[in-house]
Design a protein around this motif. Structure first.
Motif, PDB file in Angstrom:
ATOM      1  N   LYS A   1      -4.730  -5.070   5.053  1.00 38.86           N
ATOM      2  CA  LYS A   1      -6.215  -5.086   4.612  1.00 38.86           C
ATOM      3  C   LYS A   1      -7.561  -5.145   5.967  1.00 38.86           C
ATOM      4  O   LYS A   1      -8.309  -4.530   5.566  1.00 38.86           O
ATOM      5  CB  LYS A   1      -6.735  -6.216   3.554  1.00 38.86           C
ATOM      6  CG  LYS A   1      -5.313  -5.601   2.393  1.00 38.86           C
ATOM      7  CD  LYS A   1      -5.629  -6.183   0.540  1.00 38.86           C
ATOM      8  CE  LYS A   1      -4.795  -5.352   0.117  1.00 38.86           C
ATOM      9  NZ  LYS A   1      -5.176  -6.603  -2.305  1.00 38.86           N
TER      10      LYS A   1
ATOM     11  N   GLU B   1       1.325  -1.372  -0.026  1.00 34.95           N
ATOM     12  CA  GLU B   1      -0.011   0.276   0.040  1.00 34.95           C
ATOM     13  C   GLU B   1       0.399   0.939  -0.400  1.00 34.95           C
ATOM     14  O   GLU B   1       0.617   1.828  -0.322  1.00 34.95           O
ATOM     15  CB  GLU B   1      -0.833  -0.130   1.326  1.00 34.95           C
ATOM     16  CG  GLU B   1      -1.623   0.965   1.240  1.00 34.95           C
ATOM     17  CD  GLU B   1      -2.589   1.257   2.361  1.00 34.95           C
ATOM     18  OE1 GLU B   1      -3.123   1.803   3.039  1.00 34.95           O
ATOM     19  OE2 GLU B   1      -2.134   0.596   3.926  1.00 34.95           O
TER      20      GLU B   1
ATOM     21  N   LYS C   1     -10.182  -2.985   6.806  1.00 32.33           N
ATOM     22  CA  LYS C   1     -12.110  -3.448   6.809  1.00 32.33           C
ATOM     23  C   LYS C   1     -12.461  -3.054   8.117  1.00 32.33           C
ATOM     24  O   LYS C   1     -13.080  -2.717   7.902  1.00 32.33           O
ATOM     25  CB  LYS C   1     -11.696  -4.634   5.760  1.00 32.33           C
ATOM     26  CG  LYS C   1     -13.187  -5.312   6.173  1.00 32.33           C
ATOM     27  CD  LYS C   1     -13.360  -6.260   5.689  1.00 32.33           C
ATOM     28  CE  LYS C   1     -14.802  -7.460   5.368  1.00 32.33           C
ATOM     29  NZ  LYS C   1     -13.762  -8.948   5.083  1.00 32.33           N
TER      30      LYS C   1
END
Length: 478
Positions: free
Chosen positions: A106, A19, A110
């Motif tokens: 991730k 990222e 989330k």
């Protein structure tokens, strides 16, 4: 960075990159798109000279992971600070193998997004509940100048506490750091979301969580997480959650009945000790532990049910009206659902809006109507407020009939909830569900054509017996 420097960015694909690399790629695109037109062409070399003269790049070398995290935390604690959650994520990701960071990040993003979608403080409250439920071993002693312990530090700086306690909680290898996010964080955040959902609406099998939330008891969440372990199956998880919530439900009802406070500051120390006792227990051990704790309680419904000259038992007063409202809602709902009717608890506990319910006194506030039994008005008012002299009725009913003598408004009770109806003889006619409930529970219901002091005494005893069945600790021992 090489692609940018060599001007080959058009051949660079960031899709499979971490990222941070994707962010660099996008921000460079922003620079290209937003670069001021005035600085292009002949002005560019002068701008480059100005930039090199006025902008200073400082290299900081960290010789250990602890130093690196300290620098990261310190630099991001200026201006618009990173949140404790961001600080914790930075620490955890920095100690994982690079190939696992993207996956962990991730998952983290989330779940944090799901927590934030529920409300402003849900995210930090989750981390406090999680850390306390699984790791807190000490709490600040209740004396002057006592130092903060695990419980207290988690409540104010959980990101720093995790770093300082990393060895004691098993964060001693890159694999364990990844497991802390991929297993523990994933599991307990899902569990917390389940508990929050159950606190916002009635869910079958988790009803006590909703009841406790209605009383504003936020300490229940760390208790709910404490006995549950990542290896538990869904049925075991649900049964553990119910058991803990039911224990809290009964304990709070007993305390309120005896005019004890249930505020956070009052209950914090006791709940911390309960949390430690039930941490990681198997279901059978959990239920027996909670049952034993209830049996050891010094106060229950019996303690404050009898009355004498100086004590009229459980009653409504200016500070506990909301709690009395909730207790009456539970008792009314119990009678109706046991009689085969649908639950209307969410309606009864409603205190806002035109359809709200209010605590109604069976005796109107007129001492002169009862002067034959109460010489002094103060004595009448004390008895008028006793639990057996109260009902839960719509605001519109109270406005229309509340001031009438009992004999005039008693017929109108028959059109209300079953607890109010039970004052009227018609409730006992052609009502098989209600009559069956009376037979099964052995509750001493009776109609009252008049409502004198003796009737109030009988009604108080009835309410006490209803309360004992609504909040029955034997359910934990079943």
């Amino acid at each position: 960075m090489n692609a940018i420097y060599s001007n080959t960015l058009d051949q660079f694909d960031p899709a499979e990159c971490p990222e941070s690399v994707q962010n660099l790629f996008k921000r460079y695109g922003d620079l290209e798109e937003n670069f001021p037109e005035e600085l292009s062409g002949g002005a560019l070399p002068y701008f480059a000279d100005w930039l090199m003269e006025n902008v200073h790049l400082v290299e900081i070398t960290a010789y250990s992971d602890d130093d690196a995290y300290t620098i990261f935390e310190t630099m991001n604690d200026r201006g618009l600070s990173l949140s404790p959650t961001d600080m914790l994520k930075g620490y955890l990701l920095a100690n994982m193998e690079e190939g696992r960071r993207l996956e962990a990040n991730k998952l983290w993003r989330k779940r944090v997004l799901q927590l934030n979608d529920i409300g402003k403080d849900v995210e930090p409250d989750f981390f406090k509940a999680w850390m306390r439920s699984q790791y807190a071993l000490k709490i600040r002693q209740r004396k002057q100048n006592a130092r903060p312990e695990d419980f207290d530090r988690i409540g104010t700086e959980f990101h720093r506490w995790v770093r300082d306690a990393s060895n004691s909680i098993g964060l001693n290898s890159p694999d364990r750091f990844f497991q802390f996010v991929d297993r523990d964080f994933k599991f307990y955040s899902r569990l917390y979301l389940m508990c929050i959902k159950a606190s916002n609406r009635l869910i079958e099998g988790l009803e006590p969580i909703f009841y406790n939330a209605k009383l504003g008891f936020t300490l229940q969440y760390m208790l709910l997480l404490a006995p549950v372990r990542p290896g538990d199956d869904e049925e075991t998880i649900k049964r553990k959650l119910w058991s803990v919530a039911r224990y809290v439900d009964i304990l709070l009802a007993w305390r309120l009945w005896n005019f004890r406070r249930i505020a956070y500051s009052t209950m914090q120390y006791t709940m911390f000790n309960v949390m430690k006792d039930i941490r990681g227990l198997e279901l059978a051990d959990l239920r027996s532990t909670l049952y034993a704790r209830l049996i050891d309680e010094a106060e229950n419904f019996t303690n404050n049910s009898d009355y004498h000259e100086d004590n009229v038992g459980f009653h409504v007063h200016q500070q506990n009206r909301f709690f009395v409202h909730c207790i009456l809602a539970r008792m009314t709902n119990f009678i109706e659902t046991r009689s085969g009717m649908n639950s209307r608890f969410t309606d009864y506990v409603q205190t806002q809006g035109k359809n709200r319910y209010e605590v109604e006194h069976i005796w109107a506030d007129h001492h002169d109507r009862h002067s034959d039994e109460f010489t002094h008005e103060s004595d009448f008012r004390k008895h008028r407020n006793r639990i057996g002299g109260l009902l839960l009725l719509p605001k519109s009913f109270n406005a229309s009939y509340g001031d009438l003598p009992y004999g005039e408004k008693q017929p109108h009770y028959f059109g209300q909830n079953l607890l109010a109806q039970s004052l009227n003889q018609q409730a006992y006619e052609r009502n098989p569900g209600f009559l069956k409930m009376i037979e099964e529970t052995s509750l001493d219901f009776e109609a009252h054509s008049t409502f004198k002091k003796a009737d109030l005494d009988a009604r108080c005893k009835l309410y006490t017996e209803i309360a004992k069945q609504v909040w029955n600790p034997e359910e934990l021992n079943a």
